[in-house]
Design a protein around this motif. Sequence first.
Motif, mmCIF file in Angstrom:
data_model
loop_
_atom_site.group_PDB
_atom_site.id
_atom_site.type_symbol
_atom_site.label_atom_id
_atom_site.label_comp_id
_atom_site.label_asym_id
_atom_site.label_seq_id
_atom_site.Cartn_x
_atom_site.Cartn_y
_atom_site.Cartn_z
ATOM 1 N N GLU A 56 0.827 -1.207 0.000
ATOM 2 C CA GLU A 56 0.000 0.000 0.000
ATOM 3 C C GLU A 56 0.861 1.257 0.000
ATOM 4 O OE1 GLU A 56 -2.929 -0.596 -0.800
ATOM 5 O OE2 GLU A 56 -2.614 -2.730 -0.397
ATOM 6 N N ILE A 57 1.990 1.227 0.687
ATOM 7 C CA ILE A 57 2.898 2.382 0.654
ATOM 8 C C ILE A 57 3.385 2.611 -0.771
ATOM 9 C CG2 ILE A 57 5.163 3.243 1.398
ATOM 10 C CD1 ILE A 57 4.683 1.885 4.087
ATOM 11 N N PRO A 102 -6.078 -1.634 0.893
ATOM 12 C CA PRO A 102 -6.435 -0.506 0.022
ATOM 13 C C PRO A 102 -7.513 0.396 0.604
ATOM 14 C CG PRO A 102 -6.144 -2.477 -1.299
ATOM 15 C CD PRO A 102 -6.044 -2.920 0.132
ATOM 16 N N GLY A 103 -8.525 -0.196 1.243
ATOM 17 C CA GLY A 103 -9.598 0.616 1.801
ATOM 18 C C GLY A 103 -9.143 1.551 2.909
ATOM 19 N N ASP A 104 -8.015 1.245 3.544
ATOM 20 C CA ASP A 104 -7.517 2.089 4.632
ATOM 21 C C ASP A 104 -6.834 3.357 4.126
ATOM 22 O OD1 ASP A 104 -8.323 0.199 6.598
ATOM 23 O OD2 ASP A 104 -6.528 -0.990 6.157
ATOM 24 N N VAL A 105 -6.326 3.328 2.897
ATOM 25 C CA VAL A 105 -5.618 4.494 2.365
ATOM 26 C C VAL A 105 -6.431 5.252 1.320
ATOM 27 C CG1 VAL A 105 -3.345 3.506 2.828
ATOM 28 C CG2 VAL A 105 -4.408 3.133 0.596
ATOM 29 N N ALA A 106 -7.527 4.652 0.843
ATOM 30 C CA ALA A 106 -8.276 5.253 -0.269
ATOM 31 C C ALA A 106 -8.834 6.620 0.085
ATOM 32 C CB ALA A 106 -9.404 4.316 -0.707
ATOM 33 N N ALA A 107 -9.463 6.749 1.254
ATOM 34 C CA ALA A 107 -10.061 8.031 1.630
ATOM 35 C C ALA A 107 -8.993 9.105 1.816
ATOM 36 C CB ALA A 107 -10.877 7.870 2.911
ATOM 37 N N GLY A 108 -7.848 8.715 2.370
ATOM 38 C CA GLY A 108 -6.759 9.678 2.554
ATOM 39 C C GLY A 108 -6.219 10.182 1.232
ATOM 40 N N ARG A 143 -11.231 -0.599 -6.657
ATOM 41 C CA ARG A 143 -12.569 -0.668 -6.085
ATOM 42 C C ARG A 143 -12.692 0.180 -4.824
ATOM 43 N NH1 ARG A 143 -12.289 -6.039 -8.199
ATOM 44 N NH2 ARG A 143 -11.223 -6.781 -6.317
ATOM 45 N N ALA A 144 -11.667 0.173 -3.987
ATOM 46 C CA ALA A 144 -11.706 0.962 -2.752
ATOM 47 C C ALA A 144 -11.750 2.464 -3.071
ATOM 48 C CB ALA A 144 -10.489 0.647 -1.890
ATOM 49 N N CYS A 145 -10.978 2.873 -4.052
ATOM 50 C CA CYS A 145 -10.969 4.295 -4.432
ATOM 51 C C CYS A 145 -12.282 4.698 -5.083
ATOM 52 C CB CYS A 145 -9.793 4.573 -5.382
ATOM 53 S SG CYS A 145 -8.171 4.471 -4.591
#
Length: 366
Positions: A262-263, A318-324, A359-361
């Motif tokens: 993810e990084i 992915p869902g943890d970084v998408a909103a950021g 999908r998360a984004c």
Amino acid sequence: MAVDGAAAGVLRPHAEHAFARELGALRAADDRPRPPRWQLSPWGVATYLLGGTLPDGTVITPKYVGPRRIVEVAIATLATDRALLLLGVPGTAKTWVSEHLAAAVSGDSTLLVQGTAGTPEEAIRYGWNYARLLADGPSADALVASPVMRAMAEGRTARVEELTRIPADVQDSLITILSEKTLPIPELGQEVQAVRGFNLIATANDRDRGVNELSSALRRRFNTVVLPLPATPEDEIDIVSRRVDQLGRSLGLPTAPDGGDEIRRVVTVFRELRSGLTTDGRTKVKSPSGTLSTAEAISVVTGGLALAAHFGDGLLRPGDVAAGILGAVVRDPAADRIVWQEYLETVVRERDGWQDFYRACREVTR
């Protein structure tokens, strides 16, 4: 990267406390000549900034990942009578480098003036304790020394952050200090003369050009060092990983195993949108209005770790970084949202192994 001398409970210890063990080991091992009142030699300061292994096996963690020559020029400048101006786009570690330079040179990074549109001249020169001033008139006891005045008197390194945010007439109060190494106090008929070891580090954002442009007279008093964006994706991933690990430890966040993917994705997205070109050089993309700096990438990943730790299973997904990422990219709700949606559909959607990220984004973008 663990901090080694942080006071318990302090959210963000100063560099000289956070890395006290490393600084102590360097002082013990450093037998090279030191300029007056410096805690380390120029070699020791460079080793502290860039990292290395000492003869006793102590590992010095790198504080700055970038061209060595830039760091050497900055340190050499501080060893002369020229002040240092660190210039660069937002997120190029100007403040971080400034703090660590002051900690390594003077053992004190706290002699700081934070530049804003409301910074008064007193913040750079001196002020007054008005109760004493009214009771006794101008006197040494009524005078309140600025961080710059204290640095001059003690032979230490002062810092001025965001110099171009400070009004032009206040900026120019530095001219006499930097050229004559003297701070007059006409109310007392006295002056403070800088003792050997004094110097000043200023930082400026080159996106602020034209806000409060430095006068030519003041600019001549500085040696300007431009801090670039990380040269390669690997460098930027390394920087983000180190800082996220350090911030996570200070915030008490668990280390996320296998968070490297993810990084890498966050860094790749930021670099491609920043440059307007995909990493393979085949596809041009539009750039948003924001800077998408390395510092913002660090913030996105740290926020993702907090989500994973408190509302997930501890694994960075992915869902943890998408909103950021969405918050970092879409600063202009109209124009930037179009840029982001086009990037998702033309680049992210077609990239192998990025379907979960896509999908998360898409989910947070709707």
